[in-house]
Every structure is written in C-alpha cells, then in structure tokens.
Scaffold this motif. Structure first.
Motif, PDB file in Angstrom:
ATOM      1  N   ASP A 153       0.805  -1.219   0.000  1.00  5.78           N
ATOM      2  CA  ASP A 153       0.000   0.000   0.000  1.00  5.78           C
ATOM      3  C   ASP A 153       0.841   1.274   0.000  1.00  5.78           C
ATOM      4  O   ASP A 153       0.299   2.374  -0.134  1.00  5.78           O
ATOM      5  CB  ASP A 153      -0.925   0.022   1.223  1.00  5.78           C
ATOM      6  CG  ASP A 153      -1.924  -1.134   1.225  1.00  5.78           C
ATOM      7  OD1 ASP A 153      -2.338  -1.533   0.131  1.00  5.78           O
ATOM      8  OD2 ASP A 153      -2.255  -1.622   2.319  1.00  5.78           O
ATOM      9  N   TYR A 154       2.156   1.123   0.153  1.00  8.57           N
ATOM     10  CA  TYR A 154       3.017   2.291   0.266  1.00  8.57           C
ATOM     11  C   TYR A 154       3.487   2.777  -1.102  1.00  8.57           C
ATOM     12  O   TYR A 154       3.866   1.972  -1.967  1.00  8.57           O
ATOM     13  CB  TYR A 154       4.246   1.972   1.119  1.00  8.57           C
ATOM     14  CG  TYR A 154       4.018   2.126   2.608  1.00  8.57           C
ATOM     15  CD1 TYR A 154       4.763   3.022   3.364  1.00  8.57           C
ATOM     16  CD2 TYR A 154       3.054   1.367   3.266  1.00  8.57           C
ATOM     17  CE1 TYR A 154       4.555   3.164   4.738  1.00  8.57           C
ATOM     18  CE2 TYR A 154       2.845   1.493   4.634  1.00  8.57           C
ATOM     19  CZ  TYR A 154       3.599   2.398   5.353  1.00  8.57           C
ATOM     20  OH  TYR A 154       3.389   2.542   6.698  1.00  8.57           O
ATOM     21  N   SER A 155       3.487   4.088  -1.276  1.00  5.87           N
ATOM     22  CA  SER A 155       4.129   4.677  -2.450  1.00  5.87           C
ATOM     23  C   SER A 155       5.623   4.780  -2.166  1.00  5.87           C
ATOM     24  O   SER A 155       6.060   4.626  -1.014  1.00  5.87           O
ATOM     25  CB  SER A 155       3.559   6.058  -2.736  1.00  5.87           C
ATOM     26  OG  SER A 155       3.937   6.970  -1.710  1.00  5.87           O
ATOM     27  N   GLU A 201       8.384  -3.898  -9.102  1.00 10.88           N
ATOM     28  CA  GLU A 201       8.800  -5.299  -9.118  1.00 10.88           C
ATOM     29  C   GLU A 201       9.071  -5.805  -7.697  1.00 10.88           C
ATOM     30  O   GLU A 201       8.808  -6.970  -7.383  1.00 10.88           O
ATOM     31  CB  GLU A 201      10.046  -5.473  -9.984  1.00 10.88           C
ATOM     32  CG  GLU A 201      10.385  -6.931 -10.274  1.00 10.88           C
ATOM     33  CD  GLU A 201      11.509  -7.096 -11.262  1.00 10.88           C
ATOM     34  OE1 GLU A 201      11.901  -8.250 -11.507  1.00 10.88           O
ATOM     35  OE2 GLU A 201      12.009  -6.074 -11.780  1.00 10.88           O
ATOM     36  N   LEU A 202       9.572  -4.918  -6.838  1.00 12.59           N
ATOM     37  CA  LEU A 202       9.800  -5.303  -5.447  1.00 12.59           C
ATOM     38  C   LEU A 202       8.487  -5.667  -4.768  1.00 12.59           C
ATOM     39  O   LEU A 202       8.406  -6.642  -4.006  1.00 12.59           O
ATOM     40  CB  LEU A 202      10.501  -4.174  -4.694  1.00 12.59           C
ATOM     41  CG  LEU A 202      10.752  -4.393  -3.195  1.00 12.59           C
ATOM     42  CD1 LEU A 202      11.553  -5.664  -2.952  1.00 12.59           C
ATOM     43  CD2 LEU A 202      11.472  -3.180  -2.598  1.00 12.59           C
ATOM     44  N   LYS A 203       7.431  -4.896  -5.039  1.00 12.10           N
ATOM     45  CA  LYS A 203       6.115  -5.202  -4.471  1.00 12.10           C
ATOM     46  C   LYS A 203       5.623  -6.569  -4.947  1.00 12.10           C
ATOM     47  O   LYS A 203       5.058  -7.345  -4.161  1.00 12.10           O
ATOM     48  CB  LYS A 203       5.112  -4.114  -4.850  1.00 12.10           C
ATOM     49  CG  LYS A 203       5.285  -2.812  -4.091  1.00 12.10           C
ATOM     50  CD  LYS A 203       4.159  -1.841  -4.435  1.00 12.10           C
ATOM     51  CE  LYS A 203       4.263  -0.567  -3.617  1.00 12.10           C
ATOM     52  NZ  LYS A 203       3.150   0.371  -3.898  1.00 12.10           N
ATOM     53  N   ILE A 204       5.834  -6.857  -6.224  1.00 11.81           N
ATOM     54  CA  ILE A 204       5.402  -8.145  -6.773  1.00 11.81           C
ATOM     55  C   ILE A 204       6.139  -9.297  -6.091  1.00 11.81           C
ATOM     56  O   ILE A 204       5.525 -10.297  -5.686  1.00 11.81           O
ATOM     57  CB  ILE A 204       5.642  -8.183  -8.298  1.00 11.81           C
ATOM     58  CG1 ILE A 204       4.720  -7.186  -9.007  1.00 11.81           C
ATOM     59  CG2 ILE A 204       5.428  -9.597  -8.847  1.00 11.81           C
ATOM     60  CD1 ILE A 204       5.018  -7.024 -10.475  1.00 11.81           C
ATOM     61  N   ALA A 238       4.971  -9.776  -2.497  1.00 10.13           N
ATOM     62  CA  ALA A 238       3.657 -10.435  -2.463  1.00 10.13           C
ATOM     63  C   ALA A 238       3.803 -11.926  -2.711  1.00 10.13           C
ATOM     64  O   ALA A 238       3.150 -12.746  -2.051  1.00 10.13           O
ATOM     65  CB  ALA A 238       2.732  -9.807  -3.499  1.00 10.13           C
ATOM     66  N   ARG A 239       4.657 -12.304  -3.646  1.00  6.60           N
ATOM     67  CA  ARG A 239       4.891 -13.726  -3.932  1.00  6.60           C
ATOM     68  C   ARG A 239       5.481 -14.438  -2.724  1.00  6.60           C
ATOM     69  O   ARG A 239       5.106 -15.562  -2.407  1.00  6.60           O
ATOM     70  CB  ARG A 239       5.819 -13.868  -5.135  1.00  6.60           C
ATOM     71  CG  ARG A 239       5.172 -13.529  -6.476  1.00  6.60           C
ATOM     72  CD  ARG A 239       6.192 -13.574  -7.600  1.00  6.60           C
ATOM     73  NE  ARG A 239       5.575 -13.319  -8.890  1.00  6.60           N
ATOM     74  CZ  ARG A 239       6.236 -13.113 -10.022  1.00  6.60           C
ATOM     75  NH1 ARG A 239       7.574 -13.123 -10.005  1.00  6.60           N
ATOM     76  NH2 ARG A 239       5.585 -12.892 -11.147  1.00  6.60           N
ATOM     77  N   SER A 240       6.412 -13.773  -2.062  1.00  8.34           N
ATOM     78  CA  SER A 240       7.036 -14.365  -0.882  1.00  8.34           C
ATOM     79  C   SER A 240       6.018 -14.573   0.232  1.00  8.34           C
ATOM     80  O   SER A 240       6.003 -15.622   0.898  1.00  8.34           O
ATOM     81  CB  SER A 240       8.183 -13.478  -0.390  1.00  8.34           C
ATOM     82  OG  SER A 240       8.803 -14.029   0.746  1.00  8.34           O
ATOM     83  N   LEU A 241       5.135 -13.588   0.427  1.00 13.36           N
ATOM     84  CA  LEU A 241       4.091 -13.710   1.445  1.00 13.36           C
ATOM     85  C   LEU A 241       3.098 -14.816   1.097  1.00 13.36           C
ATOM     86  O   LEU A 241       2.637 -15.545   1.981  1.00 13.36           O
ATOM     87  CB  LEU A 241       3.361 -12.374   1.603  1.00 13.36           C
ATOM     88  CG  LEU A 241       4.179 -11.237   2.225  1.00 13.36           C
ATOM     89  CD1 LEU A 241       3.426  -9.922   2.114  1.00 13.36           C
ATOM     90  CD2 LEU A 241       4.510 -11.548   3.676  1.00 13.36           C
ATOM     91  N   GLU A 242       2.779 -14.959  -0.179  1.00 12.07           N
ATOM     92  CA  GLU A 242       1.879 -16.029  -0.616  1.00 12.07           C
ATOM     93  C   GLU A 242       2.490 -17.397  -0.354  1.00 12.07           C
ATOM     94  O   GLU A 242       1.804 -18.333   0.080  1.00 12.07           O
ATOM     95  CB  GLU A 242       1.561 -15.873  -2.104  1.00 12.07           C
ATOM     96  CG  GLU A 242       0.629 -14.710  -2.424  1.00 12.07           C
ATOM     97  CD  GLU A 242       0.425 -14.532  -3.908  1.00 12.07           C
ATOM     98  OE1 GLU A 242       0.993 -15.338  -4.692  1.00 12.07           O
ATOM     99  OE2 GLU A 242      -0.280 -13.584  -4.316  1.00 12.07           O
ATOM    100  N   ARG A 243       3.794 -17.516  -0.619  1.00  9.05           N
ATOM    101  CA  ARG A 243       4.472 -18.796  -0.355  1.00  9.05           C
ATOM    102  C   ARG A 243       4.445 -19.123   1.134  1.00  9.05           C
ATOM    103  O   ARG A 243       4.267 -20.278   1.531  1.00  9.05           O
ATOM    104  CB  ARG A 243       5.912 -18.744  -0.868  1.00  9.05           C
ATOM    105  CG  ARG A 243       6.046 -18.866  -2.374  1.00  9.05           C
ATOM    106  CD  ARG A 243       7.484 -19.113  -2.788  1.00  9.05           C
ATOM    107  NE  ARG A 243       8.324 -17.957  -2.554  1.00  9.05           N
ATOM    108  CZ  ARG A 243       8.551 -17.002  -3.451  1.00  9.05           C
ATOM    109  NH1 ARG A 243       7.979 -17.073  -4.648  1.00  9.05           N
ATOM    110  NH2 ARG A 243       9.339 -15.984  -3.185  1.00  9.05           N
ATOM    111  N   ALA A 244       4.638 -18.097   1.954  1.00  2.97           N
ATOM    112  CA  ALA A 244       4.618 -18.309   3.405  1.00  2.97           C
ATOM    113  C   ALA A 244       3.238 -18.758   3.868  1.00  2.97           C
ATOM    114  O   ALA A 244       3.104 -19.671   4.690  1.00  2.97           O
ATOM    115  CB  ALA A 244       5.025 -17.029   4.129  1.00  2.97           C
TER     116      ALA A 244
END
Length: 294
Positions: free
Chosen positions: A33-35, A64-67, A70-76
């Motif tokens: 959510d951060y700019s 790309e860092l946000k993406i 998000a992927r890392s959090l989904e894996r967790a």
C-alpha cells in the motif's frame, strides 16, 4: 533465494540500505500500500536509496519489489506459516493457538539457524572453555535465558555469572580481563546494560560477543563476534515476545552444546564430581553411563 531472504541477509548492503530493508520486512503485507515517497519517509531514506536497494536485489524498481514481496508472502501462507507478531486472535480455539505457536517456533528456529554463523559459535565456545570467567550482560526478559545459560555453564565446571541489575553488571565488568569472556544479549541492540558495559569491557580487552539481530550488531560495532537471531519479530508492534525469546534461547543452547562438545571429558568429569552432592534422593542415574551409551 527469494527477496525476503535476500533482505534478511543484507549481503553488501550499506547501513542505510539495511535499515530500509528492515523497514520493508516489518511492513509485511502493508508494504504493497506504500508509495515510494511514503516508504522513503517511513525508512528515513531517500528515493535514490530505494532504487539502489532494488538493483542490489536484482529488481528493476519498486513495482517489481512489491510483486516479489507479495509472492514471498503467498508462499509463506501456502506453507501454513503463522503471523509471528500476532500468532492468535479473538475467538481462537486452543487447538488453533497451539498449531499457530508451533508454526511460529518452526519459522523462528529455521530462520535463526540460517543466520547463525557456526564458525563464530565455535570461536566463542573455544574461548569460553579457556575463560577464567564468563559473564552475561542483558536486561528485561532476556535475563531469564541468560541466567539459565550461566547455570548450565556452571554445571560443567565453567565459572559463569549473570547479574540481575545494571549496577552489578558494571562492577562485574570492572573485574574482568583478557582471560574472560563477555556475552551481551539484546534483540534490538538498544540496551542500557550494553550501553554502559561495552565501553568498560572494551577498555579492559575482554573478548565480547553479542546475541541479537543484524540491526543490533550495527548499533554495537567492533565486537569479537555476533550470534544472530531471527529478526522477523517487530520491536514494538507485537502481542509479546515469542519468536525473539525462543531465538535467543536456541542460540544460547547451541553455544552451550558447542562448549560441552569442545571440552567433553572435562565436562563429564565435573558432572560426575557434582552428582553425589547435587542428585536428588531416589535418583540413581549414572551420568558417565549415559554419556558412554550415546
């Protein structure tokens, strides 16, 4: 290696980039959510620093860092990992709480083991085995694992102490020398006990190790070694200390085991001498037989 692990290890990062990475990790899901301007304000850094960190992570920019975050959090989440800072909530059953706490422990132990440098553990263990005295310097809830570690060292014949208050710790530091070993414990690195004791220990040439997060190490540079713990737990926004307490205990237990392994005959010999005097009535376990059977 995913982006979260890269930021935890912070290899090749400047101190400012390390603080930025820590801010991102603490934000967790809220990071999306951060700019870029809001992140720069939260981390007290420049937008250029954010771009440099992205490049060091092999990414093109903030988007790309946000993406990748998000992927890392989904894996967790897919792996069933729990929220380390708030591992339970309103209306949870005892079974749900137990499963979540177990997940927190498993995450914490795995992360701490990956961050712990075993050469540093062995170096600290070898110095402890030869030390005239070992002293622990800490405060608050860390006094409990520190005190237990001192008791365990004493149980294998190593003179160790963990004074309860800062004044006694300073007096202890003034009695130490190059033939002693000091161990400071602080998850955050912000500690009155360390602030007062470390200059005294340095002046007296006492080999000193710190158990804490990489951020704690950056706040207390120039020591003889650092035994890192998982830094996934937030300093303040948490329900209580679950992960940090366990991580410190795990590191100290690993260090104690290494001390015993390094001086096994002496440790067992001392235990055998103390057993007749310390064994509770009715217990007939033979320490030497147990050790020989392993």
């Amino acid at each position: 290696m995913d982006v979260v692990q890269k930021m935890r290890e912070a290899e090749g990062f400047t101190p400012t980039e390390q603080e930025l990475a820590h801010t991102i990790l603490c934000l967790g899901p809220r990071f999306s959510d951060y700019s870029i301007k809001e992140l720069a304000q939260a981390a007290h850094c420049s937008i250029a620093t954010i771009h440099r960190l992205c490049r060091k992570l092999g990414l093109e920019g903030m988007k790309e860092l946000k993406i990748e975050m998000a992927r890392s959090l989904e894996r967790a989440q897919a792996a069933g990992t729990a929220d380390i800072n708030f591992p339970f909530g309103e209306g949870w059953t005892a079974g749900e709480v137990a499963a979540s706490i177990r997940s927190v422990f498993e995450q914490t132990l795995a992360q701490t083991q990956s961050m712990l440098d075993m050469d540093t553990v062995e170096h600290a263990a070898s110095l402890i085995c030869m030390a005239r005295q070992v002293a622990l310097f800490t405060e608050s809830h860390n006094r409990y694992p520190a005190s237990m570690f001192a008791d365990r060292l004493l149980s294998v014949g190593i003179d160790a102490r963990c004074e309860a208050d800062t004044e006694r710790q300073i007096r202890c530091a003034l009695l130490m020398g190059k033939d002693c070993v000091a161990i400071g414990i602080s998850y955050s690195g912000v500690s009155m006990a360390l602030e007062r004791a470390l200059p005294v220990l340095s002046e007296r040439g006492v080999p000193t190790f710190l158990v804490g997060t990489p951020a704690a190490a950056r706040l207390n540079p120039g020591l003889d070694g650092y035994l890192f713990v998982s830094d996934a737990e937030r300093y303040q926004r948490r329900i209580t200390q679950f992960a940090s307490h366990l991580a410190v205990q795990y590191v100290l237990d690993t260090l104690f085991g290494s001390v015993c392994a390094t001086s096994w005959p002496r440790s067992i010999s001392y235990l055998e001498k103390t057993l007749p005097l310390t064994r509770k009535p009715g217990l007939i376990d033979d320490c030497s037989q147990q050790a020989a059977g392993r």
